[in-house]
Design a protein around this motif. Structure first.
Motif, PDB file in Angstrom:
ATOM      1  N   GLN A 118       0.828  -1.210   0.000  1.00  0.00           N
ATOM      2  CA  GLN A 118       0.000   0.000   0.000  1.00  0.00           C
ATOM      3  C   GLN A 118       0.862   1.261   0.000  1.00  0.00           C
ATOM      4  OE1 GLN A 118      -2.369  -0.877   3.537  1.00  0.00           O
ATOM      5  NE2 GLN A 118      -4.208  -1.041   2.289  1.00  0.00           N
ATOM      6  N   LEU A 119       1.911   1.268   0.805  1.00  0.00           N
ATOM      7  CA  LEU A 119       2.774   2.442   0.891  1.00  0.00           C
ATOM      8  C   LEU A 119       3.389   2.765  -0.467  1.00  0.00           C
ATOM      9  CD1 LEU A 119       4.449   1.654   4.321  1.00  0.00           C
ATOM     10  CD2 LEU A 119       3.134   3.732   3.808  1.00  0.00           C
ATOM     11  N   THR A 120       3.868   1.748  -1.156  1.00  0.00           N
ATOM     12  CA  THR A 120       4.462   1.957  -2.475  1.00  0.00           C
ATOM     13  C   THR A 120       3.413   2.405  -3.483  1.00  0.00           C
ATOM     14  OG1 THR A 120       6.155   0.281  -2.032  1.00  0.00           O
ATOM     15  CG2 THR A 120       5.757   0.850  -4.332  1.00  0.00           C
ATOM     16  N   TRP A 121       2.253   1.722  -3.443  1.00  0.00           N
ATOM     17  CA  TRP A 121       1.177   2.045  -4.385  1.00  0.00           C
ATOM     18  C   TRP A 121       0.672   3.476  -4.163  1.00  0.00           C
ATOM     19  CZ3 TRP A 121      -4.022   3.340  -3.937  1.00  0.00           C
ATOM     20  CH2 TRP A 121      -4.816   3.159  -5.088  1.00  0.00           C
ATOM     21  N   LEU A 122       0.468   3.857  -2.904  1.00  0.00           N
ATOM     22  CA  LEU A 122      -0.079   5.182  -2.632  1.00  0.00           C
ATOM     23  C   LEU A 122       0.910   6.280  -2.953  1.00  0.00           C
ATOM     24  CD1 LEU A 122      -2.599   6.599  -1.532  1.00  0.00           C
ATOM     25  CD2 LEU A 122      -1.529   6.609   0.707  1.00  0.00           C
ATOM     26  N   ALA A 123       2.189   6.047  -2.719  1.00  0.00           N
ATOM     27  CA  ALA A 123       3.200   7.076  -2.987  1.00  0.00           C
ATOM     28  C   ALA A 123       3.183   7.499  -4.456  1.00  0.00           C
ATOM     29  CB  ALA A 123       4.582   6.561  -2.612  1.00  0.00           C
ATOM     30  N   ALA A 124       2.822   6.597  -5.341  1.00  0.00           N
ATOM     31  CA  ALA A 124       2.774   6.926  -6.772  1.00  0.00           C
ATOM     32  C   ALA A 124       1.525   7.713  -7.146  1.00  0.00           C
ATOM     33  CB  ALA A 124       2.845   5.643  -7.591  1.00  0.00           C
ATOM     34  N   ARG A 125       0.520   7.709  -6.245  1.00  0.00           N
ATOM     35  CA  ARG A 125      -0.756   8.359  -6.563  1.00  0.00           C
ATOM     36  C   ARG A 125      -1.074   9.526  -5.644  1.00  0.00           C
ATOM     37  NH1 ARG A 125      -0.249   3.349  -7.648  1.00  0.00           N
ATOM     38  NH2 ARG A 125      -1.143   2.490  -9.583  1.00  0.00           N
ATOM     39  N   LEU A 126      -0.308   9.695  -4.600  1.00  0.00           N
ATOM     40  CA  LEU A 126      -0.540  10.771  -3.654  1.00  0.00           C
ATOM     41  C   LEU A 126       0.789  11.460  -3.376  1.00  0.00           C
ATOM     42  CD1 LEU A 126      -3.314  11.364  -2.328  1.00  0.00           C
ATOM     43  CD2 LEU A 126      -2.456  10.306  -0.253  1.00  0.00           C
ATOM     44  N   PRO A 127       1.368  12.102  -4.388  1.00  0.00           N
ATOM     45  CA  PRO A 127       2.709  12.664  -4.229  1.00  0.00           C
ATOM     46  C   PRO A 127       2.755  13.741  -3.161  1.00  0.00           C
ATOM     47  CG  PRO A 127       1.685  13.472  -6.225  1.00  0.00           C
ATOM     48  CD  PRO A 127       0.791  12.394  -5.700  1.00  0.00           C
ATOM     49  N   HIS A 128       3.867  13.780  -2.445  1.00  0.00           N
ATOM     50  CA  HIS A 128       4.056  14.777  -1.399  1.00  0.00           C
ATOM     51  C   HIS A 128       4.608  16.059  -2.011  1.00  0.00           C
ATOM     52  CE1 HIS A 128       3.586  11.135   0.874  1.00  0.00           C
ATOM     53  NE2 HIS A 128       3.504  11.825   1.982  1.00  0.00           N
ATOM     54  N   PRO A 129       4.338  17.195  -1.363  1.00  0.00           N
ATOM     55  CA  PRO A 129       4.860  18.472  -1.901  1.00  0.00           C
ATOM     56  C   PRO A 129       6.376  18.518  -1.807  1.00  0.00           C
ATOM     57  CG  PRO A 129       3.830  18.785   0.248  1.00  0.00           C
ATOM     58  CD  PRO A 129       3.544  17.373  -0.160  1.00  0.00           C
TER      59      PRO A 129
END
Length: 355
Positions: free
Chosen positions: A344-355
């Motif tokens: 989930q962490l890897t998947w979400l990082a690609a779709r919820l980029p941090h500023p």
């Protein structure tokens, strides 16, 4: 538990024949419109947790019919800029517990809103803080049969409305916490009601409200899936072993609770099955999944008798947006556990980029 559901190749093609009520959309539009007549944020209170790397607020927001719902809101300590937010929903019988218990998402750099589930929190875990002020007709022990003879009085109508309002609250919170610094932990805000989320406001840095993802496992997964179909503009959806999916089939193939509660109810209330199944059709995740558009990551264990894999696939296979599913062939309701969290962490990082 041995494999008991359809073989994987059939699960990948499976479609539910559970009927969708003709007034499904007006029913939910009316429920949410009524809830949104109330300002969403009721109270936002900084709390001292003893944790140096995160800041936490005790949040009360207005859920179904304006009822107060509690939540923990946690952010990486000292971060003043806008952050993507993960709204999380809990498993059956669990309350929000203590703010130190669920730190994955804030440690990953996200803001995190953990919604308490009304009336729950005394089955396991560290407790809950949100009562359900609505009574019901006679029900089996548990929650899934409360008010089950009518969609308007059904327990999960209230819970799913609360859950959409949690997303509204998450969108309002960045501006609210800017006025309640963690240095005031243990005190109430001096500035009156917090901003509403009926329109997108400013975050701590003055920009637009950042993206919101929803996540949940088991009951929480079923709630997150429904929110995906009911809330607009979500950035991502993560549902593991979602409850309340393809409910008629689940009742036919498993006696495990919580579905077993419905079976026991119908064993006493003979002849009520048509009414009960009609009510359940309004909360069935298959119907909500058709309306969802945000990218989604599902997960299921093929030996899961609590939330059978055919229900998970039934929702995944009709999902209205891009969706993938993680399958754990040798696992029961625990699914992938920490291995899936890593995914989930890897998947979400690609779709919820941090500023």
């Amino acid at each position: 538990m041995a494999l008991f559901d359809l073989p994987l190749d059939r699960l990948e093609r499976y479609r539910s024949d559970s009927p969708e009520p003709p007034d499904f959309d007006p029913f939910w539009a009316s429920s949410l419109a009524q809830a949104r007549t109330h300002d969403v944020l009721v109270d936002v209170v900084p709390v001292a947790t003893g944790l140096a790397l995160v800041d936490t607020w005790d949040v009360t927001f207005a859920g179904f019919d304006g009822h107060p719902v509690r939540a923990w809101y946690t952010r990486p300590a000292g971060v003043t800029g806008d952050l993507p937010t993960v709204v999380e929903y809990l498993g059956y019988g669990r309350g929000r517990g203590l703010p130190q218990e669920r730190l994955t998402w804030p440690v990953a750099g996200c803001a995190h809103l953990l919604m308490d589930t009304r009336g729950q929190g005394s089955q396991y875990g560290s407790g809950g803080d949100t009562p359900d002020p609505v009574g019901s007709d006679p029900a089996t022990p548990g929650f899934v049969t409360r008010g089950i003879l009518d969609p308007a009085t059904y327990y999960y109508r209230r819970v799913l409305t609360d859950a959409v309002r949690a997303v509204d609250a998450a969108r309002a919170l960045p501006a609210a916490v800017a006025t309640t610094p963690p240095s005031t932990a243990g005190t109430h805000r001096p500035d009156g009601p917090a901003p509403d989320a009926s329109t997108r406001g400013a975050g701590p840095s003055g920009g637009t409200v950042p993206p919101v993802a929803v996540v949940g496992n088991s009951q929480g997964g079923g709630i997150a899936l429904a929110v995906a179909g009911l809330a607009s503009d979500l950035a991502a959806v993560m549902v593991s072993a979602p409850f309340l999916c393809d409910i008629p089939r689940a009742l036919a193939i498993t006696d495990a609770d919580p579905y077993g509660e419905i079976v026991r109810y119908l064993a006493v209330h003979r002849g009520a099955d048509e009414q009960v199944l009609r009510t359940l059709s309004y909360v069935d995740g298959v119907h909500h999944a058709r309306r969802a558009t945000a990218p989604a990551l599902f997960a299921t264990g093929l030996r899961d008798t609590i939330c059978p894999p055919s229900g998970v696939f039934a929702a995944h296979n009709v999902y209205g947006g891009d969706a993938e599913i993680a399958v754990y062939p040798y696992n029961h309701h625990e699914g992938g556990e920490a291995h899936h969290t890593a995914r989930q962490l890897t998947w979400l990082a690609a779709r919820l980029p941090h500023p």
